[in-house]
Write a protein that holds these residues in place. Structure first.
Motif, PDB file in Angstrom:
ATOM      1  N   GLU A  95       0.833  -1.207   0.000  1.00 23.42           N
ATOM      2  CA  GLU A  95       0.000   0.000   0.000  1.00 23.42           C
ATOM      3  C   GLU A  95       0.868   1.257   0.000  1.00 23.42           C
ATOM      4  O   GLU A  95       0.500   2.272  -0.581  1.00 23.42           O
TER       5      GLU A  95
ATOM      6  N   ARG B 128       1.733   2.070  -3.436  1.00 22.50           N
ATOM      7  CA  ARG B 128       0.633   2.769  -4.098  1.00 22.50           C
ATOM      8  C   ARG B 128       0.685   4.273  -3.821  1.00 22.50           C
ATOM      9  O   ARG B 128       0.419   5.091  -4.699  1.00 22.50           O
TER      10      ARG B 128
ATOM     11  N   TRP C 245      -4.858  -3.454  -8.704  1.00 20.24           N
ATOM     12  CA  TRP C 245      -3.690  -2.650  -8.316  1.00 20.24           C
ATOM     13  C   TRP C 245      -2.904  -3.275  -7.171  1.00 20.24           C
ATOM     14  O   TRP C 245      -1.671  -3.176  -7.162  1.00 20.24           O
ATOM     15  N   PRO C 246      -3.587  -3.939  -6.201  1.00 22.73           N
ATOM     16  CA  PRO C 246      -2.771  -4.521  -5.121  1.00 22.73           C
ATOM     17  C   PRO C 246      -1.786  -5.570  -5.649  1.00 22.73           C
ATOM     18  O   PRO C 246      -0.648  -5.648  -5.190  1.00 22.73           O
TER      19      PRO C 246
ATOM     20  N   ARG D  11       2.204  -5.283  -5.215  1.00 22.28           N
ATOM     21  CA  ARG D  11       2.989  -6.329  -4.548  1.00 22.28           C
ATOM     22  C   ARG D  11       4.135  -6.785  -5.429  1.00 22.28           C
ATOM     23  O   ARG D  11       5.263  -6.953  -4.987  1.00 22.28           O
TER      24      ARG D  11
ATOM     25  N   ARG E 190       8.080  -6.436  -4.504  1.00 18.43           N
ATOM     26  CA  ARG E 190       8.813  -7.691  -4.339  1.00 18.43           C
ATOM     27  C   ARG E 190       9.989  -7.756  -5.300  1.00 18.43           C
ATOM     28  O   ARG E 190      11.089  -8.138  -4.929  1.00 18.43           O
TER      29      ARG E 190
ATOM     30  N   ASP F 222       7.643  -9.512   3.874  1.00 19.09           N
ATOM     31  CA  ASP F 222       6.356  -9.867   3.291  1.00 19.09           C
ATOM     32  C   ASP F 222       5.684  -8.589   2.796  1.00 19.09           C
ATOM     33  O   ASP F 222       5.523  -7.639   3.562  1.00 19.09           O
TER      34      ASP F 222
ATOM     35  N   ASP G   1       2.799  -7.979   2.350  1.00 21.77           N
ATOM     36  CA  ASP G   1       1.521  -7.740   3.013  1.00 21.77           C
ATOM     37  C   ASP G   1       1.686  -7.298   4.465  1.00 21.77           C
ATOM     38  O   ASP G   1       0.695  -7.007   5.132  1.00 21.77           O
TER      39      ASP G   1
ATOM     40  N   ALA H 232       7.850 -16.152  -0.206  1.00 25.01           N
ATOM     41  CA  ALA H 232       6.942 -15.082  -0.600  1.00 25.01           C
ATOM     42  C   ALA H 232       5.892 -15.616  -1.577  1.00 25.01           C
ATOM     43  O   ALA H 232       4.733 -15.245  -1.516  1.00 25.01           O
TER      44      ALA H 232
ATOM     45  N   ALA I 219      -3.958 -13.437   2.164  1.00 25.69           N
ATOM     46  CA  ALA I 219      -3.238 -12.606   3.122  1.00 25.69           C
ATOM     47  C   ALA I 219      -4.132 -11.480   3.623  1.00 25.69           C
ATOM     48  O   ALA I 219      -4.135 -11.146   4.801  1.00 25.69           O
TER      49      ALA I 219
ATOM     50  N   ARG J 283      -6.488 -12.794   6.052  1.00 21.36           N
ATOM     51  CA  ARG J 283      -5.822 -13.123   7.300  1.00 21.36           C
ATOM     52  C   ARG J 283      -5.658 -11.870   8.162  1.00 21.36           C
ATOM     53  O   ARG J 283      -5.980 -11.847   9.336  1.00 21.36           O
ATOM     54  N   ARG J 284      -5.199 -10.792   7.552  1.00 17.01           N
ATOM     55  CA  ARG J 284      -4.947  -9.572   8.309  1.00 17.01           C
ATOM     56  C   ARG J 284      -6.252  -8.931   8.755  1.00 17.01           C
ATOM     57  O   ARG J 284      -6.353  -8.374   9.824  1.00 17.01           O
TER      58      ARG J 284
ATOM     59  N   ARG K 263      -9.698  -1.496   0.034  1.00 18.76           N
ATOM     60  CA  ARG K 263      -9.395  -2.050  -1.271  1.00 18.76           C
ATOM     61  C   ARG K 263      -9.195  -1.010  -2.357  1.00 18.76           C
ATOM     62  O   ARG K 263      -8.416  -1.224  -3.279  1.00 18.76           O
TER      63      ARG K 263
ATOM     64  N   VAL L 271      -6.232   3.979   0.226  1.00 17.32           N
ATOM     65  CA  VAL L 271      -4.890   3.880   0.807  1.00 17.32           C
ATOM     66  C   VAL L 271      -4.376   5.271   1.160  1.00 17.32           C
ATOM     67  O   VAL L 271      -3.830   5.501   2.237  1.00 17.32           O
TER      68      VAL L 271
END
Lengths: 497, 321
Positions: free
Chosen positions: A103, A106, A117-118, A122, A126, A139, A141, B6, B15, B18-19, B189, B194
């Protein structure tokens, strides 16, 4: 004058005044494509201001900016700088801790939007992390606030090199290695070389002169708001560089051997077992400066915090005999009261002593602050000025003065010299030595091996335990580095046998 | 090696879930326990009609919670939300049925005023707590001006909408799920969400990346204005009348709902799904008490105690972490 064609950025005659302070006095600077350039100088020499001009957060009072041969002086701002491919990794971390790693990517890329976009964010981060820091273990995330400071710095650096719709042409790295461990710093240096080969220029702002000389093409020295010299890094020595910055070379610290000899006879102040156990305990006596070394995040800070929490405790796990004060290098988060004056920031630790029947005398407060200002040579005309009017190094002087003024028996210094220039650093270490001679015990955690020379003894941490204890006379960078990776002297001797 | 690790985590969905569950799990469990206790004490609540009755006032509260969340996302706080809801309640009861055009215009003006308040707070760098507290008197004053004594009526369409009986699942639950999905998409999302959360933790970083803080804060306050508007409208629909003071409890209840639902006062940490759950929790404390034959006079104290309990345990968890 200078060759405008073929250069990436040309700054000419940039000047900036903040009130009475002349931050920049007509700076000329040319950056070529694919060049790794270093900008060095004291804190307060104008480096940060110049970089802020370059990335468009500060508009200069005078001067011209040309990028890629085009004059951009009119309407140059953050967005324009961004569009031109100029990025910056700030010394004070500029990630949002509540957001996850991807994020934060972004946030930098305005066009990173729409469906999926996520996933793209990522992948971007990465790939960048994998390329720059191959074994980063981050990570995408994870919430940035959950990462240790070293990893946060990695994310910030990697983010600056991610590309979406706008190219990257110049990345400014402001003290990038100050929160990185030695290994990650090395990886970053190697990466900038590869990036340069692809035509991406880098500007390094660093106080680690050795690093600068080894890894950059050209060194620009700034002093009093001007660029005083431009030289090829290969032609320079550390001593020459220091001379140009206008400070004395950092000679071997003047350790009075006589005073050092009998440390063992003195009272034990600290005796603790590191968090992850191990055989070696951390021992510190009155009048000693004990260094905690190793890669960032291997339990040094935890040990300091344990010592702080155990003040006055006689328990076997953590014996800390005496009053304790803690100085953090993370100034904005754990050090300064940003809205207060320099004086208030200094005397906050002494309120009990300064209070008379529940009231403070402003005159007395001021006198105490003034006394410490002179002792520490804090560069301000008036202790009533706001703390944020000081440069980072001088802010740190205030924080250390605060701890000294409190008169604690044991001082815990948590990477206190982060982002502090070499001259100020030397002054501060002299103060620390003087205070130690008067009987104060110091525990100093630092990520810079060079600073360990100011310690009487050094404990190297690895995975939460101490791998080696090194006396001052036996201290070498090599030995510290090996112990930082868990290789102790004994193991090596066993290998040899 | 690390790269394989990863890749091993499912990209995206897993993920995120999960969060999300980490922050929302506790309030969700708490809600389930509350519902179970209510059903145990009063089995008749376990029906379509029973749930409709118990959850009647959850509609305005869940919208109020979402409005408050918009403000808390910016590390601000809105002490005027209740008064604003009262103003919308008064305006809509007085005007919407009789003079719909004027009614709509006045309500749109309310939303714009909220966005302007955000812009004002950003431009003058004022503390939101002061500005919204001051604004609360303005909202209340205006509401008393248009509707000095309780009265007016809900337009027919609004009464019908609030009285909808979807098959199998009562309206408050359907609305809650929809609102949670919309809120989650908006903040967690969407790509601009963000940025909106970013200004709650490190505004300088967001600004350095070339975003306008003025726009972002105006958008957040504007969104709060929209959700507050919806809260006021459904309040009119549920009560079928207007009262300048009806909105008052929603200020503190909305804050409590956001916090109980996993949000934090500072740092842009919010959970839209949790806020909706928090709204249900705050509402059900009243029903729970009455089913336990405790005087409803205790309701406010209990709600306050829940809030303190949640904040206390969270602080404790953080220390242990």
């Amino acid at each position: 004058m200078s060759e405008t064609t073929g250069s990436l950025v040309v700054l000419s005659g940039i000047a900036k005044q903040f009130g009475a302070v002349r931050a920049l006095a007509g700076v000329d600077l040319t950056i070529h494509p694919g060049e790794v350039l270093a900008v060095v100088g004291h804190n307060g020499a104008g480096k940060s201001t110049l970089m802020q001009v370059l990335i468009g957060t500060i508009a200069p009072d005078a001067g011209r900016i040309a990028v890629g041969g085009r004059d951009e002086s009119g309407g140059y701002d953050v967005r324009r700088a961004h569009a031109l491919g100029i990025r910056c990794v700030f010394q004070e971390l500029s990630l949002c801790p509540n957001l996850r790693v991807f994020e934060n990517v972004r946030i930098l890329h305005h066009r990173l939007m729409g469906l999926g976009w996520p996933r793209r964010a990522r992948r971007l981060v990465r790939e960048a992390l994998d390329e720059i820091f191959p074994d980063h273990g981050i990570d995408a995330d994870a919430a940035v606030g959950d990462l240790p400071i070293g990893q946060r710095q990695m994310v910030e650096i990697a983010r600056a090199f991610t590309v979406t719709d706008q190219p990257v042409r110049l990345v400014i790295l402001d003290e990038p290695t100050s929160s990185l461990g030695a290994r990650a710093a090395e990886q970053l240096m190697q990466f900038t070389r590869r990036a340069a080969a692809r035509g991406i220029s880098c500007i390094f702002i660093s106080h680690r002169l050795k690093e600068v000389l080894e890894h950059t093409d050209r060194v620009v020295v700034m002093r009093d708001g001007q660029a005083v010299s431009h030289d090829r890094a290969a032609d320079l020595t550390e001593a020459q560089l220091v001379e140009r910055m206008g400070v004395m070379a950092l000679a071997a610290p003047a350790v009075a051997a006589s005073a050092r000899a009998g440390a063992a006879d003195r009272a034990v102040r600290v005796d603790i077992r590191p968090i992850a156990g191990g055989e070696i305990r951390l021992l510190a006596h009155a009048g000693e400066v004990v260094g905690l070394a190793g890669l960032d995040g291997h339990g040094q800070r935890g040990t300091l915090l344990l010592a702080f929490a155990s003040a006055g405790s006689h328990a076997a796990e953590a014996k800390v005999l005496g009053s304790v004060a803690y100085v953090s290098g993370d100034r904005p988060r754990e050090g300064v009261f940003p809205l207060w004056s320099i004086g208030r920031n200094l005397t906050i630790g002494l309120l009990r002593r300064l209070a008379h029947g529940g009231f403070l005398s402003p005159a007395e407060e001021r006198a105490v602050a003034e006394d410490w200002r002179q002792r520490f040579k804090i560069r301000t005309p008036d202790v009533g000025n706001p703390i944020l009017s000081l440069s980072g190094g001088n802010q740190q002087k205030v924080l250390i003065a605060r701890a000294f003024a409190g008169g604690a028996d044991i001082l815990l210094l948590d990477d206190p010299m982060r982002g502090v220039d070499i001259g100020t650093k030397q002054e501060l270490f002299e103060q620390i030595r003087r205070e130690a001679d008067a009987g104060t015990c110091f525990l100093l955690y630092t990520t810079e091996t060079q600073e360990l020379q100011n310690c009487d003894r050094v404990y190297v941490f690895y995975r939460g335990a101490i791998t080696e204890e090194i006396a001052r006379a036996e201290l070498t960078e090599d030995r510290v580095l090996r112990a930082s990776f868990g290789q102790t002297g004994e193991a090596e001797r066993a290998d040899a046998a | 090696m690390q790269r394989e690790v990863a890749r091993a985590t499912p990209p995206g969905g897993g993920a995120v879930r999960r969060r999300l569950s980490g922050r929302v799990l506790l309030p969700a469990l708490a809600l389930l326990v509350m519902v179970a206790v209510i059903f145990y004490l009063q089995p008749r609540a376990m029906s379509y009609t029973g749930m409709r009755l118990v959850l009647r006032y959850s509609l305005p509260l869940m919208f109020a919670a979402m409005a408050q969340l918009c403000i808390i996302a910016a590390s601000d706080i809105d002490l005027g939300l209740g008064a604003y809801i009262g103003l919308v309640n008064s305006l809509s009861a007085l005007l919407l049925a009789e003079r719909p055009v004027l009614g709509v215009v006045s309500l749109v003006a309310c939303v714009l005023a909220y966005a302007a308040m955000g812009a004002f707070i950003e431009a003058r760098r004022l503390p939101s707590i002061v500005v919204t507290l001051g604004a609360s008197f303005v909202w209340l004053g205006l509401a008393l001006l248009v509707l000095p004594t309780p009265g007016g009526s809900s337009p027919a369409w609004l009464t019908t909408l609030v009285g909808l009986r979807p098959p199998y699942v009562p309206l408050p639950i359907v609305a809650g799920v929809l609102l949670a999905v919309v809120g989650h998409w908006l903040f967690m999302r969407s790509s601009y969400g963000v940025v909106l959360r970013g200004i709650g933790s490190t505004p300088q970083a967001v600004q350095r990346a070339g975003w306008s803080l003025l726009t972002a804060r105006s958008v957040l306050y504007g969104l709060a204005g929209v959700f507050g508007l919806l809260a006021g409208l459904v309040l009119t629909g549920v009560n079928t009348t207007g009262d300048a003071n009806f909105g008052a409890p929603y200020t503190l209840l909305s804050i409590a709902a956001v916090i109980v639902g996993g949000g934090e006062f500072f740092g842009g940490v919010v959970a839209p799904v949790g806020a909706v759950i928090g709204a249900f929790i705050m509402l059900l404390t009243g029903s729970l008490l009455s089913f336990m034959n405790v005087s409803t006079d205790w309701q406010l104290s209990v709600q306050g105690a829940i809030l303190i309990l949640v904040l206390g345990t969270r602080a404790l968890q953080r220390r242990r972490a």
